[in-house]
Design an enzyme around this catalytic site. Structure first.
Site, PDB file in Angstrom:
ATOM      1  N   ASP A 111       6.948  -0.449   5.092  1.00 34.75           N
ATOM      2  CA  ASP A 111       7.377  -1.584   5.920  1.00 34.75           C
ATOM      3  C   ASP A 111       8.869  -1.488   6.231  1.00 34.75           C
ATOM      4  O   ASP A 111       9.695  -1.315   5.345  1.00 34.75           O
ATOM      5  CB  ASP A 111       7.088  -2.892   5.173  1.00 34.75           C
ATOM      6  CG  ASP A 111       7.231  -4.091   6.083  1.00 34.75           C
ATOM      7  OD1 ASP A 111       6.191  -4.638   6.466  1.00 34.75           O
ATOM      8  OD2 ASP A 111       8.366  -4.485   6.415  1.00 34.75           O
ATOM      9  N   SER A 163       0.867  -1.191   0.000  1.00 34.77           N
ATOM     10  CA  SER A 163       0.000   0.000   0.000  1.00 34.77           C
ATOM     11  C   SER A 163       0.894   1.229   0.000  1.00 34.77           C
ATOM     12  O   SER A 163       1.108   1.839  -1.040  1.00 34.77           O
ATOM     13  CB  SER A 163      -0.923  -0.002   1.220  1.00 34.77           C
ATOM     14  OG  SER A 163      -1.889  -1.017   1.104  1.00 34.77           O
ATOM     15  N   VAL A 194      -2.363   4.076   4.325  1.00 34.32           N
ATOM     16  CA  VAL A 194      -3.543   3.732   5.121  1.00 34.32           C
ATOM     17  C   VAL A 194      -3.710   2.206   5.146  1.00 34.32           C
ATOM     18  O   VAL A 194      -3.987   1.601   6.185  1.00 34.32           O
ATOM     19  CB  VAL A 194      -4.819   4.390   4.519  1.00 34.32           C
ATOM     20  CG1 VAL A 194      -6.075   3.884   5.210  1.00 34.32           C
ATOM     21  CG2 VAL A 194      -4.723   5.914   4.615  1.00 34.32           C
ATOM     22  N   TYR A 254       6.391  -3.768  18.725  1.00 36.61           N
ATOM     23  CA  TYR A 254       5.266  -3.244  17.944  1.00 36.61           C
ATOM     24  C   TYR A 254       5.319  -3.840  16.538  1.00 36.61           C
ATOM     25  O   TYR A 254       6.309  -3.662  15.828  1.00 36.61           O
ATOM     26  CB  TYR A 254       5.382  -1.714  17.902  1.00 36.61           C
ATOM     27  CG  TYR A 254       4.332  -0.994  17.076  1.00 36.61           C
ATOM     28  CD1 TYR A 254       3.021  -1.471  16.968  1.00 36.61           C
ATOM     29  CD2 TYR A 254       4.645   0.192  16.423  1.00 36.61           C
ATOM     30  CE1 TYR A 254       2.075  -0.789  16.222  1.00 36.61           C
ATOM     31  CE2 TYR A 254       3.703   0.894  15.684  1.00 36.61           C
ATOM     32  CZ  TYR A 254       2.417   0.392  15.582  1.00 36.61           C
ATOM     33  OH  TYR A 254       1.487   1.073  14.845  1.00 36.61           O
ATOM     34  N   GLY A 305       4.202   1.250   1.218  1.00 33.00           N
ATOM     35  CA  GLY A 305       5.618   0.899   1.065  1.00 33.00           C
ATOM     36  C   GLY A 305       6.517   1.252   2.242  1.00 33.00           C
ATOM     37  O   GLY A 305       7.733   1.275   2.107  1.00 33.00           O
ATOM     38  N   TYR A 320       6.478  -1.947  13.618  1.00 31.79           N
ATOM     39  CA  TYR A 320       7.920  -1.731  13.534  1.00 31.79           C
ATOM     40  C   TYR A 320       8.559  -3.092  13.286  1.00 31.79           C
ATOM     41  O   TYR A 320       9.364  -3.582  14.066  1.00 31.79           O
ATOM     42  CB  TYR A 320       8.452  -1.098  14.825  1.00 31.79           C
ATOM     43  CG  TYR A 320       8.056   0.335  15.042  1.00 31.79           C
ATOM     44  CD1 TYR A 320       7.504   1.097  14.015  1.00 31.79           C
ATOM     45  CD2 TYR A 320       8.234   0.949  16.277  1.00 31.79           C
ATOM     46  CE1 TYR A 320       7.126   2.415  14.217  1.00 31.79           C
ATOM     47  CE2 TYR A 320       7.868   2.279  16.483  1.00 31.79           C
ATOM     48  CZ  TYR A 320       7.311   2.999  15.451  1.00 31.79           C
ATOM     49  OH  TYR A 320       6.952   4.308  15.653  1.00 31.79           O
TER      50      TYR A 320
HETATM   51  C1  LIG Z   1       8.946   7.120   8.021  1.00 33.84           C
HETATM   52  C2  LIG Z   1       7.989   6.220   8.762  1.00 33.84           C
HETATM   53  C3  LIG Z   1       7.154   6.751   9.736  1.00 33.84           C
HETATM   54  C4  LIG Z   1       6.264   5.961  10.436  1.00 33.84           C
HETATM   55  N1  LIG Z   1       5.447   6.529  11.369  1.00 33.84           N
HETATM   56  C5  LIG Z   1       4.536   5.767  12.019  1.00 33.84           C
HETATM   57  C6  LIG Z   1       3.641   6.337  12.971  1.00 33.84           C
HETATM   58  O1  LIG Z   1       3.687   7.541  13.252  1.00 33.84           O
HETATM   59  N2  LIG Z   1       2.741   5.521  13.585  1.00 33.84           N
HETATM   60  C7  LIG Z   1       2.674   4.183  13.321  1.00 33.84           C
HETATM   61  O2  LIG Z   1       1.833   3.491  13.909  1.00 33.84           O
HETATM   62  N3  LIG Z   1       3.513   3.619  12.429  1.00 33.84           N
HETATM   63  C8  LIG Z   1       4.436   4.371  11.780  1.00 33.84           C
HETATM   64  N4  LIG Z   1       5.278   3.779  10.866  1.00 33.84           N
HETATM   65  C9  LIG Z   1       5.187   2.325  10.651  1.00 33.84           C
HETATM   66  C10 LIG Z   1       4.041   1.995   9.679  1.00 33.84           C
HETATM   67  O3  LIG Z   1       2.802   2.026  10.371  1.00 33.84           O
HETATM   68  C11 LIG Z   1       4.228   0.595   9.106  1.00 33.84           C
HETATM   69  O4  LIG Z   1       5.448   0.521   8.421  1.00 33.84           O
HETATM   70  C12 LIG Z   1       3.068   0.228   8.168  1.00 33.84           C
HETATM   71  O5  LIG Z   1       3.093  -1.149   7.943  1.00 33.84           O
HETATM   72  C13 LIG Z   1       3.157   0.982   6.872  1.00 33.84           C
HETATM   73  O6  LIG Z   1       2.043   0.773   6.053  1.00 33.84           O
HETATM   74  P1  LIG Z   1       2.256   0.951   4.461  1.00 33.84           P
HETATM   75  O7  LIG Z   1       0.960   0.698   3.792  1.00 33.84           O
HETATM   76  O8  LIG Z   1       2.956   2.220   4.192  1.00 33.84           O
HETATM   77  O9  LIG Z   1       3.304  -0.211   4.245  1.00 33.84           O
HETATM   78  P2  LIG Z   1       3.529  -1.385   3.193  1.00 33.84           P
HETATM   79  O10 LIG Z   1       5.021  -1.541   3.144  1.00 33.84           O
HETATM   80  O11 LIG Z   1       2.810  -1.179   1.921  1.00 33.84           O
HETATM   81  O12 LIG Z   1       2.883  -2.626   3.949  1.00 33.84           O
HETATM   82  C14 LIG Z   1       3.233  -3.026   5.253  1.00 33.84           C
HETATM   83  C15 LIG Z   1       2.803  -4.481   5.481  1.00 33.84           C
HETATM   84  O13 LIG Z   1       1.395  -4.620   5.324  1.00 33.84           O
HETATM   85  C16 LIG Z   1       1.084  -5.452   4.204  1.00 33.84           C
HETATM   86  N5  LIG Z   1       0.031  -4.761   3.462  1.00 33.84           N
HETATM   87  C17 LIG Z   1       0.153  -3.606   2.761  1.00 33.84           C
HETATM   88  N6  LIG Z   1      -1.019  -3.248   2.245  1.00 33.84           N
HETATM   89  C18 LIG Z   1      -1.906  -4.191   2.624  1.00 33.84           C
HETATM   90  C19 LIG Z   1      -3.292  -4.356   2.385  1.00 33.84           C
HETATM   91  N7  LIG Z   1      -3.974  -3.469   1.652  1.00 33.84           N
HETATM   92  N8  LIG Z   1      -3.917  -5.447   2.905  1.00 33.84           N
HETATM   93  C20 LIG Z   1      -3.224  -6.348   3.640  1.00 33.84           C
HETATM   94  N9  LIG Z   1      -1.899  -6.240   3.898  1.00 33.84           N
HETATM   95  C21 LIG Z   1      -1.253  -5.160   3.390  1.00 33.84           C
HETATM   96  C22 LIG Z   1       2.361  -5.553   3.421  1.00 33.84           C
HETATM   97  O14 LIG Z   1       2.431  -6.741   2.673  1.00 33.84           O
HETATM   98  C23 LIG Z   1       3.407  -5.469   4.498  1.00 33.84           C
HETATM   99  O15 LIG Z   1       3.548  -6.725   5.131  1.00 33.84           O
HETATM  100  C24 LIG Z   1       6.193   4.565  10.161  1.00 33.84           C
HETATM  101  C25 LIG Z   1       7.040   4.022   9.185  1.00 33.84           C
HETATM  102  C26 LIG Z   1       7.930   4.829   8.489  1.00 33.84           C
HETATM  103  C27 LIG Z   1       8.836   4.221   7.455  1.00 33.84           C
END
Ligand SMILES: Cc1cc2nc3c(=O)[nH]c(=O)nc-3n(C[C@H](O)[C@H](O)[C@H](O)COP(=O)(O)OP(=O)(O)OC[C@H]3O[C@@H](n4cnc5c(N)ncnc54)[C@H](O)[C@@H]3O)c2cc1C
Ligand SMILES: *[C@@H]1O[C@H](CO)[C@@H](O)[C@H](O)[C@H]1NC(C)=O
Ligand SMILES: *[C@@H]1O[C@H](CO)[C@@H](O)[C@H](O)[C@H]1NC(C)=O
Length: 542
Positions: free
Chosen positions: A120, A116, A188, A479, A118, A482
């Site tokens: 992770d 979603s 999200v 968490y 990116g 993380y």
């Molecule tokens: C710069 C930065 C700041 C952050 N700040 C916060 C914060 O303030 N609060 C907090 O709680 N977390 C924070 N995080 C952590 C963040 O919540 C996690 O990394 C989260 O998994 C990111 O979601 P994404 O869709 O961007 O990630 P992705 O890399 O797209 O996905 C994360 C994981 O979820 C899976 N996934 C993705 N999309 C779906 C979907 N639609 N259905 C089922 N599985 C899916 C993926 O396969 C992967 O395993 C932060 C991370 C970074 C890098």
């Protein structure tokens, strides 16, 4: 939102043309993978898949493929040449594309990763280090958001960022918000699968605590909402971690009230300005007990060069009220910080989102609609802990000593208490509630050009080991958002993957792990949705 069109002849011709052009050139595993996949889509579904808009392969256009792969990938350590690359990336344009893709990845047994936003930490959404070949489904074209102020709710598709969701809420109302992450580019889709904490957590809990409904595609390609998936699966997807139960297409979230004026401050101290850690020690005593309208986190960095290198502690805060009220609260509860009116800036909630996300004051709000971070991308490794008793002065000194040996170390202490401790541990899979004073995130970053990244891994693992006596134990909690692939690796009994999973499962989910395994075994018995740390099914005895 689901649109399925009958499959028109034109795309079949395009498919044939692609098929033959690929086979006329040297056939590679990646092209035949794509051809098999497209073939399956056409044989098994009646969905129109415009190949050139949805499929990206290194063979067709290497620079475009890299651009798409790198687009939202946050951690540069997973984009190096030596990292495995997906055979192809596809970007569904409709929900029906996701369903068709699941059906075909299952039929062809092609290992699938879902992305979603990116973000992770271990790159699990775009790199598989355990299975080859693999492909990536990137949901970035599914980013529609519908805010319904009257209903106090919003539907957001998985590919939208938190920044977009916050922007769309603020566009309709200045007194509504949503309690999720602080970084605007987080997706999200992924973040709500693991919890999603932010500046409103002490008052309203996590993003996942405020989810009302979801649309998910299960392992059979079926599109389910809350009622259709049932309460077990709906429980599991709100905190059980991404990539284990299905592909979330959209989340329905509950909006929360925010005042028209909020106040933000960041006060930074060097070691010399906090002798004996008087301020930091007081923070540890009050952070989780302050009024719930007040969130103060501490961000640790290093500053200066060899001769005047120091550790800085930045007290970064959101208060749901005006400056005057905040000054009174601080005088009462945390006078040691020495907050002044000049440190405080009053603004709207959406401006506070931008400020805490790192955008300079005055940046146009629509920057939240661009998928552009306020931070440059970098290579990093992070770990997490939960603290239940204040860390003594001697313990803190050891952290600082280690910080001064690195160039880009980082640590964030996030306060709990308030709503976080009122929600029972088993309400959703996220279990870190009552008794937690604060969460620790450790991070270490380095430039891509760094010739010896292994020393940074060594540094952060040693820091983590040093922290053992000061943090939660039995289990030592972490968490899930993380993501940390170190967890479970050092367990002596961890040859078997289920034994390993029990180790990280207890850290991320405590007693909720077994319920997650039970639900996983029921909704995805063939383990279609899997990655290095996905929820396992019960092991089968042979
Ligand atoms: C710069 C930065 C700041 C952050 N700040 C916060 C914060 O303030 N609060 C907090 O709680 N977390 C924070 N995080 C952590 C963040 O919540 C996690 O990394 C989260 O998994 C990111 O979601 P994404 O869709 O961007 O990630 P992705 O890399 O797209 O996905 C994360 C994981 O979820 C899976 N996934 C993705 N999309 C779906 C979907 N639609 N259905 C089922 N599985 C899916 C993926 O396969 C992967 O395993 C932060 C991370 C970074 C890098
Ligand atoms: C390949 O993609 C790039 C964008 O990365 C584009 O500029 C270029 O025109 C494409 N080349 C071909 C042959 O399609
Ligand atoms: C360290 O010294 C440099 C040069 O004198 C100065 O610019 C910088 O602000 C100092 N940094 C700290 C953290 O004191």
């Amino acid at each position: 939102m689901g649109i399925s069109k009958p499959f028109p002849a034109i795309s079949y011709i395009l498919f044939l043309a692609l098929y033959f052009s690929f086979h006329a050139i040297t056939p590679t595993s990646s092209t035949s993978l794509q051809v098999d996949f497209i073939n399956c889509l056409h044989e098994n579904t009646n969905v129109d898949f415009p190949v050139d808009k949805t499929f990206f392969t290194p063979e067709r256009n290497a620079s475009l493929f890299n651009e798409v792969l790198e687009s939202t990938a946050q951690n540069l350590r997973f984009l190096t040449k030596s990292m495995p690359k997906p055979g192809f990336i596809f970007k569904p344009l409709h929900e029906s594309h996701v369903q068709a893709s699941i059906i075909c990845s299952k039929k062809l047994q092609i290992h699938l990763r879902v992305r979603s936003g990116g973000h992770d930490y271990e790159g699990l959404s775009y790199v598989s280090q355990i299975e080859k070949p693999f492909v990536v489904m990137d949901l970035s074209k599914l980013r529609q958001i519908n805010v319904d102020i009257e209903d106090n709710s919003a539907w957001s598709q998985a590919g939208a960022t938190l920044g977009e969701l916050y922007y769309r809420i603020a566009e309709k109302s200045k007194v509504h918000g949503f309690p999720a992450g602080l970084c605007s580019t987080v997706g999200v889709g992924g973040t709500l699968t693991g919890g999603a904490y932010g500046t409103l957590m002490r008052k309203y809990g996590l993003g996942a605590d405020n989810v009302l409904d979801a649309k998910i595609v299960d392992a059979n390609g079926k599109l389910l909402d809350r009622i259709a998936m049932g309460e077990d699966m709906f429980w599991a997807i709100r905190g059980g971690g991404g990539g284990s139960f299905g592909v979330v297409l959209a989340w329905k979230v509950k909006l929360v009230p925010v005042p028209a004026t909020v106040t933000v401050f960041t006060v930074t101290k060097t070691l010399a300005q906090d002798v004996g850690n008087k301020i930091l020690s007081k923070w540890q005593v009050v952070a989780d007990k302050l009024v719930e309208d007040l969130f103060i986190r501490v961000v640790f960095n290093v500053a200066g060069t060899n001769r005047n290198k120091t550790v800085t502690t930045s007290y970064n805060s959101l208060f749901l009220g005006d400056k005057g009220t905040l000054m009174n609260v601080m005088k009462e509860s945390f006078p040691e910080l020495g907050l002044t009116r000049k440190d405080c800036v009053e603004m709207s909630w959406i401006e506070s989102v931008m400020s805490i996300s790192g955008f300079p004051r005055g940046t146009p709000k629509n920057v939240l609609l661009q998928v552009k971070s306020s931070f440059p991308k970098i290579s990093f490794k992070t770990k997490s802990d939960f603290v239940k008793n204040p860390i003594p002065e001697s313990g803190i000194q050891g952290i600082f000593k280690r910080f001064l040996r690195e160039d880009m170390p980082m640590m964030i202490w996030t306060p709990y208490g308030g709503m976080m401790e009122r929600i029972p541990e088993s309400q959703i899979p996220f279990p870190h509630r009552k008794g937690v004073i604060f969460k620790v995130q450790y991070g270490i970053a380095w430039q891509e050009s760094d010739k010896n990244p292994s020393r940074h891994f060594k540094w952060i693992r040693e820091l983590y080991s040093y922290m053992t006596p000061y943090v939660s134990s039995n289990p030592r909690e972490s968490y899930v958002n993380y993501r940390d692939l170190d967890l479970g690796k050092n367990n002596k009994n961890a040859e078997k993957s289920f034994m390993r999973a029990k180790v990280w499962g207890a850290k991320y989910f405590k007693g909720n792990f077994y319920r997650l395994v039970k639900i996983k075994s029921k909704v995805d018995p063939e383990n279609l949705f899997r990655h290095e740390q996905s929820i396992p099914t019960f092991p089968v005895r042979s």
